[in-house]
Structure formats: C-alpha cells, structure tokens
Design a protein around this motif. Structure first.
Motif, PDB file in Angstrom:
ATOM      1  N   VAL A   1       0.838  -1.204   0.000  1.00  0.00           N
ATOM      2  CA  VAL A   1       0.000   0.000   0.000  1.00  0.00           C
ATOM      3  C   VAL A   1       0.872   1.252   0.000  1.00  0.00           C
ATOM      4  CG1 VAL A   1      -1.585   1.367   1.409  1.00  0.00           C
ATOM      5  CG2 VAL A   1      -2.042  -1.051   1.021  1.00  0.00           C
ATOM      6  N   ARG A   2       1.902   1.255   0.813  1.00  0.00           N
ATOM      7  CA  ARG A   2       2.774   2.439   0.847  1.00  0.00           C
ATOM      8  C   ARG A   2       3.417   2.668  -0.526  1.00  0.00           C
ATOM      9  NH1 ARG A   2       7.315   4.452   5.243  1.00  0.00           N
ATOM     10  NH2 ARG A   2       7.906   6.302   4.070  1.00  0.00           N
ATOM     11  N   ALA A   3       3.845   1.618  -1.179  1.00  0.00           N
ATOM     12  CA  ALA A   3       4.465   1.752  -2.497  1.00  0.00           C
ATOM     13  C   ALA A   3       3.487   2.315  -3.528  1.00  0.00           C
ATOM     14  CB  ALA A   3       4.996   0.397  -2.957  1.00  0.00           C
ATOM     15  N   ALA A   4       2.205   2.030  -3.341  1.00  0.00           N
ATOM     16  CA  ALA A   4       1.176   2.469  -4.290  1.00  0.00           C
ATOM     17  C   ALA A   4       0.637   3.855  -3.982  1.00  0.00           C
ATOM     18  CB  ALA A   4       0.022   1.461  -4.300  1.00  0.00           C
ATOM     19  N   ALA A   5       0.970   4.393  -2.825  1.00  0.00           N
ATOM     20  CA  ALA A   5       0.377   5.658  -2.365  1.00  0.00           C
ATOM     21  C   ALA A   5       1.086   6.854  -3.009  1.00  0.00           C
ATOM     22  CB  ALA A   5       0.445   5.746  -0.847  1.00  0.00           C
ATOM     23  N   LYS A   6       0.616   7.238  -4.175  1.00  0.00           N
ATOM     24  CA  LYS A   6       1.173   8.353  -4.941  1.00  0.00           C
ATOM     25  C   LYS A   6       0.101   9.414  -5.152  1.00  0.00           C
ATOM     26  CE  LYS A   6       4.853   5.716  -5.810  1.00  0.00           C
ATOM     27  NZ  LYS A   6       6.134   5.936  -5.128  1.00  0.00           N
ATOM     28  N   PRO A   7       0.511  10.646  -5.441  1.00  0.00           N
ATOM     29  CA  PRO A   7      -0.484  11.673  -5.777  1.00  0.00           C
ATOM     30  C   PRO A   7      -1.382  11.221  -6.921  1.00  0.00           C
ATOM     31  CG  PRO A   7       1.671  12.677  -5.460  1.00  0.00           C
ATOM     32  CD  PRO A   7       1.893  11.194  -5.440  1.00  0.00           C
ATOM     33  N   GLY A   8      -2.690  11.444  -6.771  1.00  0.00           N
ATOM     34  CA  GLY A   8      -3.650  11.046  -7.796  1.00  0.00           C
ATOM     35  C   GLY A   8      -4.268   9.679  -7.595  1.00  0.00           C
ATOM     36  N   VAL A   9      -3.729   8.897  -6.652  1.00  0.00           N
ATOM     37  CA  VAL A   9      -4.263   7.573  -6.355  1.00  0.00           C
ATOM     38  C   VAL A   9      -5.352   7.700  -5.293  1.00  0.00           C
ATOM     39  CG1 VAL A   9      -3.699   5.299  -5.392  1.00  0.00           C
ATOM     40  CG2 VAL A   9      -2.106   6.427  -6.962  1.00  0.00           C
ATOM     41  N   SER A  10      -6.432   6.957  -5.453  1.00  0.00           N
ATOM     42  CA  SER A  10      -7.519   7.012  -4.473  1.00  0.00           C
ATOM     43  C   SER A  10      -7.274   6.014  -3.344  1.00  0.00           C
ATOM     44  CB  SER A  10      -8.866   6.704  -5.133  1.00  0.00           C
ATOM     45  OG  SER A  10      -8.982   5.316  -5.424  1.00  0.00           O
ATOM     46  N   THR A  11      -7.892   6.280  -2.216  1.00  0.00           N
ATOM     47  CA  THR A  11      -7.777   5.325  -1.104  1.00  0.00           C
ATOM     48  C   THR A  11      -8.499   4.020  -1.421  1.00  0.00           C
ATOM     49  OG1 THR A  11      -9.657   6.362   0.022  1.00  0.00           O
ATOM     50  CG2 THR A  11      -7.455   7.110   0.648  1.00  0.00           C
ATOM     51  N   LEU A  12      -9.476   4.068  -2.333  1.00  0.00           N
ATOM     52  CA  LEU A  12     -10.125   2.819  -2.747  1.00  0.00           C
ATOM     53  C   LEU A  12      -9.150   1.947  -3.542  1.00  0.00           C
ATOM     54  CD1 LEU A  12     -12.853   1.335  -2.595  1.00  0.00           C
ATOM     55  CD2 LEU A  12     -13.403   2.304  -4.834  1.00  0.00           C
ATOM     56  N   GLU A  13      -8.285   2.587  -4.335  1.00  0.00           N
ATOM     57  CA  GLU A  13      -7.251   1.828  -5.046  1.00  0.00           C
ATOM     58  C   GLU A  13      -6.266   1.212  -4.064  1.00  0.00           C
ATOM     59  OE1 GLU A  13      -6.171   3.756  -9.179  1.00  0.00           O
ATOM     60  OE2 GLU A  13      -6.627   5.368  -7.748  1.00  0.00           O
ATOM     61  N   LEU A  14      -5.916   1.948  -3.010  1.00  0.00           N
ATOM     62  CA  LEU A  14      -5.039   1.380  -1.973  1.00  0.00           C
ATOM     63  C   LEU A  14      -5.709   0.182  -1.309  1.00  0.00           C
ATOM     64  CD1 LEU A  14      -3.607   4.562  -0.195  1.00  0.00           C
ATOM     65  CD2 LEU A  14      -2.671   3.292  -2.155  1.00  0.00           C
TER      66      LEU A  14
ATOM     67  N   ARG B   1      -7.887  12.980   9.741  1.00  0.00           N
ATOM     68  CA  ARG B   1      -8.600  11.745  10.102  1.00  0.00           C
ATOM     69  C   ARG B   1      -7.657  10.886  10.941  1.00  0.00           C
ATOM     70  NH1 ARG B   1     -10.478  10.527   4.050  1.00  0.00           N
ATOM     71  NH2 ARG B   1      -9.526  12.542   3.570  1.00  0.00           N
ATOM     72  N   VAL B   2      -8.113  10.509  12.107  1.00  0.00           N
ATOM     73  CA  VAL B   2      -7.250   9.796  13.053  1.00  0.00           C
ATOM     74  C   VAL B   2      -7.249   8.301  12.753  1.00  0.00           C
ATOM     75  CG1 VAL B   2      -6.754   9.379  15.489  1.00  0.00           C
ATOM     76  CG2 VAL B   2      -7.828  11.537  14.798  1.00  0.00           C
ATOM     77  N   VAL B   3      -8.424   7.705  12.748  1.00  0.00           N
ATOM     78  CA  VAL B   3      -8.591   6.270  12.509  1.00  0.00           C
ATOM     79  C   VAL B   3      -9.939   6.026  11.829  1.00  0.00           C
ATOM     80  CG1 VAL B   3      -7.133   5.329  14.367  1.00  0.00           C
ATOM     81  CG2 VAL B   3      -9.482   6.019  14.876  1.00  0.00           C
ATOM     82  N   HIS B   4     -10.093   4.818  11.290  1.00  0.00           N
ATOM     83  CA  HIS B   4     -11.359   4.281  10.777  1.00  0.00           C
ATOM     84  C   HIS B   4     -11.868   4.990   9.529  1.00  0.00           C
ATOM     85  CE1 HIS B   4     -12.144   3.006  15.243  1.00  0.00           C
ATOM     86  NE2 HIS B   4     -11.167   2.317  14.669  1.00  0.00           N
ATOM     87  N   GLY B   5     -10.954   5.630   8.779  1.00  0.00           N
ATOM     88  CA  GLY B   5     -11.360   6.222   7.512  1.00  0.00           C
ATOM     89  C   GLY B   5     -11.772   5.138   6.513  1.00  0.00           C
ATOM     90  N   ILE B   6     -12.861   5.389   5.790  1.00  0.00           N
ATOM     91  CA  ILE B   6     -13.392   4.413   4.836  1.00  0.00           C
ATOM     92  C   ILE B   6     -12.783   4.665   3.457  1.00  0.00           C
ATOM     93  CG2 ILE B   6     -15.464   3.498   3.738  1.00  0.00           C
ATOM     94  CD1 ILE B   6     -17.067   4.562   6.145  1.00  0.00           C
ATOM     95  N   PRO B   7     -12.168   3.653   2.840  1.00  0.00           N
ATOM     96  CA  PRO B   7     -11.619   3.840   1.494  1.00  0.00           C
ATOM     97  C   PRO B   7     -12.702   4.283   0.511  1.00  0.00           C
ATOM     98  CG  PRO B   7     -10.834   1.788   2.450  1.00  0.00           C
ATOM     99  CD  PRO B   7     -11.913   2.300   3.358  1.00  0.00           C
ATOM    100  N   SER B   8     -12.331   5.229  -0.362  1.00  0.00           N
ATOM    101  CA  SER B   8     -13.308   5.806  -1.281  1.00  0.00           C
ATOM    102  C   SER B   8     -12.645   6.206  -2.590  1.00  0.00           C
ATOM    103  CB  SER B   8     -13.955   7.039  -0.636  1.00  0.00           C
ATOM    104  OG  SER B   8     -14.671   7.802  -1.587  1.00  0.00           O
ATOM    105  N   ALA B   9     -13.383   6.062  -3.687  1.00  0.00           N
ATOM    106  CA  ALA B   9     -12.890   6.492  -4.995  1.00  0.00           C
ATOM    107  C   ALA B   9     -12.774   8.005  -5.066  1.00  0.00           C
ATOM    108  CB  ALA B   9     -13.818   5.984  -6.096  1.00  0.00           C
ATOM    109  N   GLN B  10     -13.511   8.701  -4.223  1.00  0.00           N
ATOM    110  CA  GLN B  10     -13.480  10.164  -4.214  1.00  0.00           C
ATOM    111  C   GLN B  10     -12.355  10.724  -3.338  1.00  0.00           C
ATOM    112  OE1 GLN B  10     -16.721   8.499  -3.978  1.00  0.00           O
ATOM    113  NE2 GLN B  10     -16.530   8.800  -6.197  1.00  0.00           N
ATOM    114  N   ASP B  11     -11.711   9.869  -2.586  1.00  0.00           N
ATOM    115  CA  ASP B  11     -10.656  10.285  -1.657  1.00  0.00           C
ATOM    116  C   ASP B  11      -9.314  10.139  -2.377  1.00  0.00           C
ATOM    117  OD1 ASP B  11      -9.466  11.115   0.659  1.00  0.00           O
ATOM    118  OD2 ASP B  11      -9.680   9.198   1.711  1.00  0.00           O
TER     119      ASP B  11
END
Length: 265
Positions: free
Chosen positions: A35-48, A82-92
C-alpha cells in the motif's frame, strides 16, 4: 479452608499459536508495504484498498476489517486530520504532502494480525514527519514494556512516557488521542483488555509469557479531542490538526517482546 484470589493475566498463547499469529501478521506487513508503495499523488484510497485486499487474499488469508460491524473496506485509510477508521473511497484522492495512516488486518487459519503505519505522500512537512516519528517512538516504548511480570498499565505508561520523550526531542507538544487505544488479540481482532495510551503504571492484569496485545498510539499536532463523522466510522480531530497512527501486534516471550506483524524490508 482459605483460597487465594485467582491472578488476572492478559490472555496468552502457546509458542505454536504465536507462530500462527506471526504468519497472519506477516501478510498484514506485506500488505502495508504494498500500500505504501502504491500511495502516490492522484491515487484514491479505494485503489489502496484493492492493493491490500489483493495481497491478503493472494496469501490465502481474509481481510479482517471487511464486513466488521458493517465496515466496507479491507483497510482503514485515514488522511491528514482523520485519526482512525477512515473508509476507502474512490473520491478520496491522495495529494502531495498528505499524511496517510493505513490500518490493516488479516485472518489466517483463524488467527488475527493487526498493524497500522503512517507515512507521507511525496514531500511532507517537518511537523508531519516528526508527528509520525513521535507516534512510532511511542509505540516502540510500549513494545519494550511487553515483558513478563509487567502489568497492563505499565505498557500504557511506557507509551505515554515515550510520547513525552518525543516532545522533548522535537521541541513541540503532541495530543494523545482520548478514548482510543490498543487491545487484546488472538482468534478475534478486538479482545479484552483495552490498552490505554497513557496512565499510571502498575495496574490491571499481569503480562505473562504468550500474552498478546495490539499496541497502537494515536497522536496529533493539536487537540486530544475527536468527533465521528456522519459515516459513523471516520474519527477526525476537532481542531483540524493532523494525526498519526502506528500499530503492531506484539507478544510477550521468554526472550522479550516479539512483534508478530513484521514488515518485509
């Protein structure tokens, strides 16, 4: 006939069961690295989320968060305030300078692993770097207290002392998020006892060889107060300050603390 009071201990596992938990934990560690390797600008949290779930399922495990009390993700993705429990989203969508906390869990052969990691997207501010480092140092102080004969709140106190040491190191104050903390873990993800991230030492059940806890400090650059958003999951700081979250599943052994959620190099 006089009977002594039964000694209360933090639930413990056999050596073989700890190995089984470490196998689940290693999958979590691999998922976090991916996940860290994939976390780039423009990537959504749903993709992570998809990256993590793929790693977990390809290893023959099951994401422990997915469906937990109705949670819709395989990770919790908590960005900035956001501290914890954030929900992955295509809009994020991640942006340069974001501070991202990823919490991940997996079940393998009935055993749970649970770990969290905070990192930056691209270049982040010195304050955010130090916040994440402080949270890691607090977690490591708690891990070091996972030794047989200690009591539960000895771990809590060590985390708090670790936070104050980081404050002196960085020359700034940190908020220890109120009301959230670590927990017992084994064949369930969340088990008693609750592990506070601050408090007086010497109280609570005793740690014995095989006792397992998920140690997870959450620090902020401001307030200790949080609110839950309308999605009934996402916890945010009330003042908008950024937060960090580090977590490992840890066992007490005869040779000292054993991290059961190691990440591949």
């Amino acid at each position: 006939m006089v009977f002594g009071r039964k000694r209360k201990v933090v639930p413990f596992r056999s050596a073989g069961e700890l190995d089984a938990m470490a196998a689940a934990g290693a999958i979590v560690g691999s998922a976090l690295v991916a996940v860290r390797a994939a976390a780039k600008p423009g990537v959504s949290t749903l993709e992570l989320n998809a990256v993590a779930e793929s790693v977990i399922r390809d290893a023959g495990a099951v994401p422990s968060f997915l469906g937990y009390h109705g949670f819709t993700g395989s990770i919790c993705s908590s960005v900035n305030d956001r501290v914890v429990h954030g929900i992955p989203s295509a809009q994020d969508i991640l942006a340069e300078g974001d501070l991202v906390s990823i919490d991940c869990g997996a079940i393998l052969d009935g055993w749970h692993g649970d770990s969290a990691w905070t990192f930056g997207v691209g270049e982040i501010s010195v304050a955010d770097q130090e916040l994440s480092e402080a949270t890691r140092l607090s977690m490591e102080a708690g891990i070091a207290a996972m030794i047989a004969g200690n009591r539960l709140t000895d771990v809590s106190h060590a985390i708090e002392v670790g936070t104050h040491a980081a404050e002196k190191l960085h020359g700034r104050s940190y908020g220890i998020v109120d009301g959230y903390g670590g927990h017992g873990i084994g064949r369930e993800m969340h088990m008693d006892p609750f592990l506070a991230n601050e408090g007086a030492p010497g109280k609570g059940p005793e740690l014995v060889v095989g006792s397992c806890l998920a140690i997870e400090p959450m620090l902020t650059l401001g307030t200790t107060d949080t609110v839950i958003l309308d999605d009934d999951w996402t916890v945010v700081t009330t003042d908008g300050s950024r937060a960090a979250h580090w977590e490992h599943t840890v066992a007490v052994t005869e040779d000292g603390p054993r991290i059961l959620t190691l990440r591949p190099e």
